[in-house]
Design a protein around this motif. Structure first.
Motif, PDB file in Angstrom:
ATOM      1  N   THR A 213     111.211  12.889 -65.237  1.00 26.77           N
ATOM      2  CA  THR A 213     111.322  11.427 -64.899  1.00 26.77           C
ATOM      3  C   THR A 213     112.248  11.227 -63.647  1.00 26.77           C
ATOM      4  N   GLN A 214     113.536  11.908 -63.510  1.00 25.84           N
ATOM      5  CA  GLN A 214     113.998  11.760 -62.578  1.00 25.84           C
ATOM      6  C   GLN A 214     113.616  12.431 -61.313  1.00 25.84           C
ATOM      7  N   THR A 215     112.750  13.434 -61.643  1.00 22.99           N
ATOM      8  CA  THR A 215     112.187  14.170 -60.417  1.00 22.99           C
ATOM      9  C   THR A 215     111.113  12.979 -59.769  1.00 22.99           C
ATOM     10  N   ILE A 216     110.368  12.579 -60.719  1.00 20.99           N
ATOM     11  CA  ILE A 216     109.280  11.634 -60.292  1.00 20.99           C
ATOM     12  C   ILE A 216     109.786  10.449 -59.522  1.00 20.99           C
ATOM     13  N   LYS A 217     111.115   9.841 -59.979  1.00 19.54           N
ATOM     14  CA  LYS A 217     111.891   8.740 -59.443  1.00 19.54           C
ATOM     15  C   LYS A 217     112.225   9.249 -58.064  1.00 19.54           C
ATOM     16  N   LYS A 218     112.902  10.604 -57.893  1.00 20.35           N
ATOM     17  CA  LYS A 218     113.525  10.944 -56.543  1.00 20.35           C
ATOM     18  C   LYS A 218     112.039  10.972 -55.548  1.00 20.35           C
ATOM     19  N   GLN A 219     111.089  11.789 -55.966  1.00 18.63           N
ATOM     20  CA  GLN A 219     109.729  11.927 -55.230  1.00 18.63           C
ATOM     21  C   GLN A 219     109.247  10.631 -55.059  1.00 18.63           C
ATOM     22  N   GLN A 220     109.201   9.697 -55.888  1.00 20.20           N
ATOM     23  CA  GLN A 220     108.693   8.457 -55.432  1.00 20.20           C
ATOM     24  C   GLN A 220     109.376   7.688 -54.286  1.00 20.20           C
ATOM     25  N   GLU A 221     110.854   7.800 -54.598  1.00 22.28           N
ATOM     26  CA  GLU A 221     111.903   7.308 -53.517  1.00 22.28           C
ATOM     27  C   GLU A 221     111.408   7.945 -52.070  1.00 22.28           C
ATOM     28  N   ASN A 222     111.341   9.372 -52.128  1.00 22.08           N
ATOM     29  CA  ASN A 222     111.054   9.972 -50.881  1.00 22.08           C
ATOM     30  C   ASN A 222     109.534   9.879 -50.303  1.00 22.08           C
ATOM     31  N   LEU A 223     108.825   9.511 -51.188  1.00 25.27           N
ATOM     32  CA  LEU A 223     107.240   9.203 -50.562  1.00 25.27           C
ATOM     33  C   LEU A 223     107.377   7.682 -50.045  1.00 25.27           C
ATOM     34  N   MET A 224     108.235   6.899 -50.553  1.00 25.79           N
ATOM     35  CA  MET A 224     108.495   5.447 -50.042  1.00 25.79           C
ATOM     36  C   MET A 224     109.168   5.719 -48.636  1.00 25.79           C
ATOM     37  N   LEU A 225     110.096   6.420 -48.593  1.00 25.04           N
ATOM     38  CA  LEU A 225     110.640   6.815 -47.351  1.00 25.04           C
ATOM     39  C   LEU A 225     109.808   7.306 -46.237  1.00 25.04           C
TER      40      LEU A 225
END
Length: 611
Positions: A387-399
């Protein structure tokens, strides 16, 4: 053919869309039923074998006991004959008138008192014999029943058999006690048993013989008491060499005819084999049997002890029913236990499934309300980490997405600015100069101005063509990537002090339009960066195929990557990464030995082949 797993799922009634709890329940129940069935069958088989072994042991015991009693009975008869034959008998010549042998001996020519009070009283007390026979060589013949010692007329149809037997005994000159079996048809038994001895009476030989009491043999063999080891259907009986019963059948006691018993047990017994087996008896009924041959001073008899297979298997049938009831009860109990276990195992999984729905809606919260241990706890921890990894990856994808958009816009603006500058500084100035030249030209100088304008228009066309090539080189469109790269490197050598090298494998496959364009733009981007920042003197481009990968490499001999270099801050490198990502490949930036940088692009060949 149906695959094995599909067949198992069909047999178990399992649909792959069913819940894990149901699948666990079904699989556990099937496994438990299989285990219980195997254990039950094993226990039933062992119990059946033990029961059969015990039954055989019991039959062996009965057979041995009957055999010993029959043999002891004949030994007793032999002993009685020894005792009786030692007494003195009256001279038959003195007890009757001299005459040829007469079957109708009467009270007038025989000493009745001797039989009535002396001789018969001696053997009556033993009850082993039924009749007395005395035979002398001059054909004198005396016969009497033990129970009724008076001489009676006897049937002639069996007396010649006795006479022949007794005469043969006299001819042998042997005084041993012997036992003989005479075939008869006068009763339900196929023979009568005669025990005999040759005796000397007043210097004259005679045969003393007794007919053995068959009732005693029957009393030994026939046992209807179910408590004596043979149950309701068991029996012990004697069989002669002719396969006829020598004792009364328990099931055909009143039969008037001899019973034939041509069975496997009788066959094995007369082959001097002692053992046990299962076969059909003389009634055609399946039985458990113990058999052996008797040793009776010349008589060829076999003794068998048998019990019906159906009766013998009654205890094991009851045991099988009890096992079945226990298995059913145990299966129901296990069903409940497995249901509880399956629900306990799947409860955290159901909770995690609900949490995944939150993730799909954009809520990234760790799971904290699941109480578990072991693998389930590890699963929860892995889920929270995911969950935390997906959250971080989602943020990175947005950036990355925002940066990609920004980079695209910046690139477009930069390209627009470059075009605008070239148009303003090049084309616009040239057109303005042509306009002013024409407007300020005197008529007498028109031809000269026209020629100059023509040269200026030719220069203008060259600049337009150069701008068009920057946007989409015609050589790339018409002649492919390799020729476009050659043209690019030639322009670099013409306009700079850099030397260039192009290495290309032979027979490279044709690329699709997107791949050609992207790789050419990557080459342009990399070359521009090298010219601006690398301080290099040489640029090398390699194109080849390796392990189903299309490799596109750009190398220089410049200063290489600095320690503080960041990919994210370079729009050129970002453009290279984005383009290779669109093509489904990857990019590797590394220092080139001994100096410079190598940009290695790896693209799956299937993604870049010609459409």
């Amino acid at each position: 053919m149906i695959p094995l797993r599909q067949l198992i799922n069909k047999l178990a009634g399992i649909n792959m869309r069913k819940s894990l709890a149901k699948k666990l329940l079904i699989y556990f129940v099937l496994l438990n039923l299989l285990s219980i069935t195997i254990v039950g069958l094993y226990a039933y088989t062992q119990a059946k074998e033990a029961l059969i072994s015990r039954t055989f042991d019991q039959l062996i015991s009965v057979r041995i006991e009957k055999k010993k009693r029959v043999e002891d009975f004949f030994q007793q008869c032999k002993h009685d004959m020894q005792v009786i034959s030692s007494i003195e008998f009256p001279n038959l010549e003195k007890t009757k008138k001299a005459q040829p042998f007469n079957y109708n001996l009467t009270k007038e020519n025989i000493d009745q008192d001797f039989f009535k009070h002396g001789f018969t009283s001696l053997i009556t007390n033993r009850q082993n014999f039924e009749s007395i026979y005395i035979y002398q060589s001059d054909s004198s013949y005396i016969y009497s029943d033990i129970q009724t010692p008076n001489l009676d007329e006897k049937s002639e149809k069996f007396l010649p058999l006795h006479k022949k037997l007794f005469q043969s005994l006299l001819d042998k000159q042997s005084d041993e006690i012997t036992i003989h079996e005479l075939l008869t048809t006068h009763n339900r038994f196929p023979s009568e048993i005669i025990i005999s001895k040759v005796v000397n009476q007043q210097n004259k030989k005679a045969v003393l013989a007794f007919r053995i009491n068959y009732d005693i043999i029957n009393a030994i063999m026939l046992d209807n008491n179910p408590l004596n080891g043979l149950g309701e259907s068991g029996e012990a009986y004697l069989v002669g060499k002719d396969n006829l019963l020598r004792s009364t059948s328990r099931f055909q006691e009143n039969s008037k005819l001899p019973i034939k018993a041509k069975t496997l047990g009788v066959k094995f017994a007369f082959q001097d084999s002692t053992g046990t087996s299962i076969f059909k008896d003389y009634r055609g009924v399946k039985v458990l049997s113990s058999y052996s041959k008797l040793s009776l001073m010349g008589l060829e008899w076999a003794v068998l002890a048998e019990i019906d297979h159906k009766e013998a298997m009654v205890p094991i049938q009851n045991y099988g029913y009890n096992i079945s009831y226990i298995l059913i009860i145990l299966s129901l109990f296990l069903l409940g236990v497995v249901a509880i276990i399956a629900n306990t195992i799947t409860a955290p999984i159901r909770k995690l499934r609900n949490e995944t729905e939150k993730i799909s809606s954009g809520i990234y919260e760790p799971v904290t309300d699941i109480k578990a241990d072991g693998e389930i706890l590890e699963l929860v921890e892995a889920f929270n980490h995911m969950t935390q990894t997906i959250k971080k990856q989602q943020e990175n994808l947005m950036l990355a997405h925002e940066k990609s958009i920004s980079s695209m816009i910046d690139g477009q603006e930069a390209e627009r600015s470059r075009l605008a500058k070239e148009l303003h500084d090049g084309l616009a100035q040239t057109i303005l100069a042509i306009k002013m030249r024409i407007e300020n030209t005197a008529p007498e100088n028109a031809s000269i101005v026209l020629k100059e304008s023509e040269e200026m228009f030719a220069s203008l066309m060259h600049e337009i063509r150069s701008m068009s090539n920057d946007l989409m080189p015609a050589v790339l469109r018409e002649f492919g990537l390799v020729n476009a790269l050659k043209s690019l490197l030639s322009q670099i050598e013409e306009n700079s002090k850099l030397s260039t090298i192009l290495n290309v494998d032979d027979n490279l496959p044709k690329l699709n339009k997107k791949t050609k364009t992207y790789l050419y733009r990557i080459a342009q981007e990399a070359v521009n960066n090298i010219i601006k920042h690398a301080q290099a003197t040489q640029i090398e481009i390699n194109v080849h195929i390796e392990n189903d990968l299309y490799l596109f490499e750009i190398c220089d001999n410049g200063i290489g990557l600095t320690d503080d270099f960041e990919y994210s801050k370079s729009n050129g490198i970002s453009n290279i990464l984005d383009r290779i990502s669109v093509l489904g490949g990857k990019v590797l930036f590394c220092n080139n030995s001994p100096h410079g940088v190598k940009i290695q692009c790896e693209i799956p060949f299937k993604n870049c082949s010609n459409e």
